[in-house]
Design a protein around this motif. Structure first.
Motif, PDB file in Angstrom:
ATOM      1  N   ALA A  66       0.834  -1.208   0.000  1.00 21.55           N
ATOM      2  CA  ALA A  66       0.000   0.000   0.000  1.00 21.55           C
ATOM      3  C   ALA A  66       0.864   1.253   0.000  1.00 21.55           C
ATOM      4  O   ALA A  66       0.542   2.242  -0.668  1.00 21.55           O
ATOM      5  CB  ALA A  66      -0.922  -0.007   1.203  1.00 21.55           C
ATOM      6  N   THR A  67       1.975   1.229   0.718  1.00 19.34           N
ATOM      7  CA  THR A  67       2.878   2.376   0.762  1.00 19.34           C
ATOM      8  C   THR A  67       3.525   2.604  -0.597  1.00 19.34           C
ATOM      9  O   THR A  67       3.588   3.740  -1.079  1.00 19.34           O
ATOM     10  CB  THR A  67       3.961   2.155   1.837  1.00 19.34           C
ATOM     11  OG1 THR A  67       3.328   1.930   3.087  1.00 19.34           O
ATOM     12  CG2 THR A  67       4.880   3.351   1.937  1.00 19.34           C
ATOM     13  N   ASN A 125       2.370   1.659  -3.484  1.00 18.42           N
ATOM     14  CA  ASN A 125       1.341   2.096  -4.428  1.00 18.42           C
ATOM     15  C   ASN A 125       0.949   3.546  -4.235  1.00 18.42           C
ATOM     16  O   ASN A 125       0.379   4.155  -5.137  1.00 18.42           O
ATOM     17  CB  ASN A 125       0.107   1.205  -4.320  1.00 18.42           C
ATOM     18  CG  ASN A 125       0.336  -0.154  -4.930  1.00 18.42           C
ATOM     19  OD1 ASN A 125       1.207  -0.321  -5.777  1.00 18.42           O
ATOM     20  ND2 ASN A 125      -0.437  -1.123  -4.506  1.00 18.42           N
ATOM     21  N   SER A 126       1.220   4.108  -3.072  1.00 19.38           N
ATOM     22  CA  SER A 126       0.881   5.513  -2.838  1.00 19.38           C
ATOM     23  C   SER A 126       1.978   6.464  -3.312  1.00 19.38           C
ATOM     24  O   SER A 126       1.812   7.680  -3.217  1.00 19.38           O
ATOM     25  CB  SER A 126       0.595   5.745  -1.355  1.00 19.38           C
ATOM     26  OG  SER A 126       1.777   5.602  -0.605  1.00 19.38           O
ATOM     27  N   ARG A 151       3.887   8.904  -5.453  1.00 16.20           N
ATOM     28  CA  ARG A 151       3.548   9.816  -6.545  1.00 16.20           C
ATOM     29  C   ARG A 151       4.651  10.857  -6.668  1.00 16.20           C
ATOM     30  O   ARG A 151       5.260  11.255  -5.680  1.00 16.20           O
ATOM     31  CB  ARG A 151       2.226  10.556  -6.269  1.00 16.20           C
ATOM     32  CG  ARG A 151       1.015   9.651  -6.150  1.00 16.20           C
ATOM     33  CD  ARG A 151       0.646   9.093  -7.515  1.00 16.20           C
ATOM     34  NE  ARG A 151      -0.556   8.299  -7.469  1.00 16.20           N
ATOM     35  CZ  ARG A 151      -0.587   6.979  -7.384  1.00 16.20           C
ATOM     36  NH1 ARG A 151       0.525   6.308  -7.310  1.00 16.20           N
ATOM     37  NH2 ARG A 151      -1.725   6.328  -7.377  1.00 16.20           N
ATOM     38  N   LEU A 184       6.962  10.255   0.839  1.00 14.88           N
ATOM     39  CA  LEU A 184       6.716   8.864   1.198  1.00 14.88           C
ATOM     40  C   LEU A 184       7.573   8.408   2.380  1.00 14.88           C
ATOM     41  O   LEU A 184       7.089   7.743   3.284  1.00 14.88           O
ATOM     42  CB  LEU A 184       6.976   7.967  -0.007  1.00 14.88           C
ATOM     43  CG  LEU A 184       6.648   6.500   0.153  1.00 14.88           C
ATOM     44  CD1 LEU A 184       5.143   6.314   0.239  1.00 14.88           C
ATOM     45  CD2 LEU A 184       7.200   5.712  -1.002  1.00 14.88           C
ATOM     46  N   GLU A 207       1.351  13.236  -8.812  1.00 18.94           N
ATOM     47  CA  GLU A 207       0.243  13.395  -7.884  1.00 18.94           C
ATOM     48  C   GLU A 207      -0.835  14.284  -8.492  1.00 18.94           C
ATOM     49  O   GLU A 207      -0.553  15.127  -9.341  1.00 18.94           O
ATOM     50  CB  GLU A 207       0.715  13.947  -6.539  1.00 18.94           C
ATOM     51  CG  GLU A 207       1.162  15.377  -6.562  1.00 18.94           C
ATOM     52  CD  GLU A 207       1.681  15.862  -5.212  1.00 18.94           C
ATOM     53  OE1 GLU A 207       1.582  15.130  -4.216  1.00 18.94           O
ATOM     54  OE2 GLU A 207       2.198  16.979  -5.167  1.00 18.94           O
TER      55      GLU A 207
END
Length: 117
Positions: free
Chosen positions: A46-47, A49-50, A52, A70, A106
């Motif tokens: 999840a990290t 995939n976040s 940007r 991140l 983003e």
């Protein structure tokens, strides 16, 4: 045991009279609900995939700004790391270009709606 095998076993037990109609319905609902709730991805996935590219903290493509958001490290430290890796066989440049191409930018922050006159 797969869900279809479990449902078939429950059906057999219901036909033989071992399970009442109410018990069969509850057991069937429990099996179907268990299948519908898929496990959430691991926190590391999840990290990742976040990740940007940053729109605000950027010099070239926003990769260092995105990695900074991140990881929590300062973006200057990440830029320094890429420069050091660039000096060691060009790895930093290759990695930066790869991230620039593969990591999405983003989304822009929602601003006030422009009124048309």
């Amino acid at each position: 045991m797969t869900d279809s095998e479990e449902l078939a076993r429950l059906g057999e037990l219901h036909q033989r009279g071992v399970l009442s109609d109410d018990e069969f319905a509850r057991a069937k609902a429990r099996v179907l609900q268990g299948r519908a709730s898929s496990p959430s991805p691991a926190p590391i996935v999840a990290t990742i995939n976040s990740l940007r590219r940053s729109r605000d903290d950027r010099w070239l493509g926003g990769v260092c700004g995105g990695l900074s958001q991140l990881s929590g490290l300062e973006s200057w430290a990440i830029r320094l790391l890429f420069v050091l890796l660039l000096l060691v066989g060009g790895t930093g440049g290759f990695l930066y270009l790869l991230l620039w191409v593969l990591v999405p930018q983003e989304e822009p922050a929602p601003g006030p709606a422009l009124s048309q006159r």
